[in-house]
Scaffold this motif. Structure first.
Motif: not given
Length: 313
Positions: A38-51
């Motif tokens: 959800r955090c990845y989907q909502v971030c407007p600037r692509g600042a979230v990575r799931l790693e």
């Protein structure tokens, strides 16, 4: 640690726009079935990575809008909420984003307003008024902020029947003068300094110290409401009393204890966020989401009891 190190750490903390990440409350880290993005989907600037089964936040790309904190089901992403709560109290339930002109209390982006903040402010003032700038052209939160606020307000109404009004432009009131402008700038400087040493939103009784600040705010609002719709789970027949639900719960709302030859599943109601991790991960699929009345708050309810089928193996 010397004075120079303290000043450097304070500066880095003040200029880091990223929310705090608590991996033990992240559904990825908990290995919940289906995970969570959800955090990845909502971030407007692509600042979230799931790693690597955890969330990574890019310090350069993150603008500090806070949208990820509102949608995180385990409250794994969070900003200090005390300063925003104080601003809502000073503004008597009114607050504006940094791009909305005029006077009044200010937050960087309205995306930082969580259901707990809205519910608690609504329990004090009845109505919450949020003034926003032009979200379509904003480089902080972007065009998804108004829709996000609607979702946050709907979630807040589970804990208190708050009325939330979002206006584009200045907050209702007289035009801002030079004195008010100076006071607003001074107040912003004081809040920035206060954020260096963040405090929890409200003094909490000892039994609530383990709750995240967001859940404590929801609990405070729920106490002032006549009725609430707090999320909780129910365990139906067919439970094998395995530890999966307790293992994946991000807020430790579910625990399993042994009593003689029996095992018991217990739920701390006010710690349940309704994230659904236990529902998705339950091997026999016997867990259901429902709503708890106000009377069940501050209770640890028994979900299931019995001798597990694997006990004699």
């Amino acid at each position: 640690m010397g004075l120079l190190d303290n000043l450097l750490n304070a500066f880095l903390k003040a200029t880091d726009p990223r929310p705090r990440y608590t991996e033990s409350r992240c559904l990825l880290y908990k290995n919940s079935v289906g995970g969570c993005d959800r955090c990845y989907q909502v971030c407007p600037r692509g600042a979230v990575r799931l790693e690597g089964w955890r969330v990574e936040l890019d310090e350069v790309l993150c603008t500090g809008c806070g949208l990820c904190t509102g949608v995180c089901p385990g409250v794994a992403l969070e900003y200090p909420l005390g300063a925003i709560q104080e601003a809502l109290i000073r503004g008597k339930g009114q607050i504006r984003c940094s791009k909305a002109e005029g006077k009044g209390e200010e937050v960087l982006c309205l995306g930082r307003l969580t259901p707990g903040l809205l519910a608690e402010a609504g329990s004090r003032f009845g109505k919450v008024v949020l003034a926003r700038g032009d979200c379509a052209t904003c480089r902080i939160g972007g065009p998804s902020v108004p829709e996000h606020l609607e979702r946050m307000a709907e979630e807040a109404r589970r804990y208190h029947p708050v009325e939330v009004e979002v206006v584009e432009g200045p907050l209702p009131g007289e035009p801002v003068g030079r004195r008010e402008l100076f006071q607003a700038l001074l107040g912003s400087a004081r809040r920035a300094a206060a954020d260096l040493v963040p405090e929890p939103p409200l003094p909490a009784p000892e039994e609530e110290k383990g709750l995240p600040a967001e859940l404590r705010l929801r609990l405070v609002a729920a106490r002032r409401a006549a009725e609430v719709r707090w999320p909780r789970i129910r365990v139906e027949e067919g439970c094998t009393l395995c530890p999966v639900c307790a293992n994946v719960c991000p807020t430790e709302a579910v625990r399993r204890v042994r009593e003689g030859e029996e095992y018991v599943l217990l739920l701390k109601v006010e710690a349940c966020t309704g994230c659904g991790a236990c529902v998705e991960s339950c091997p026999p699929q016997v867990i259901r989401l429902e709503e708890a009345p106000k009377e069940e708050l501050h209770q640890e309810v028994e979900l299931f009891r019995g001798k597990p089928p694997w006990y004699d193996l």
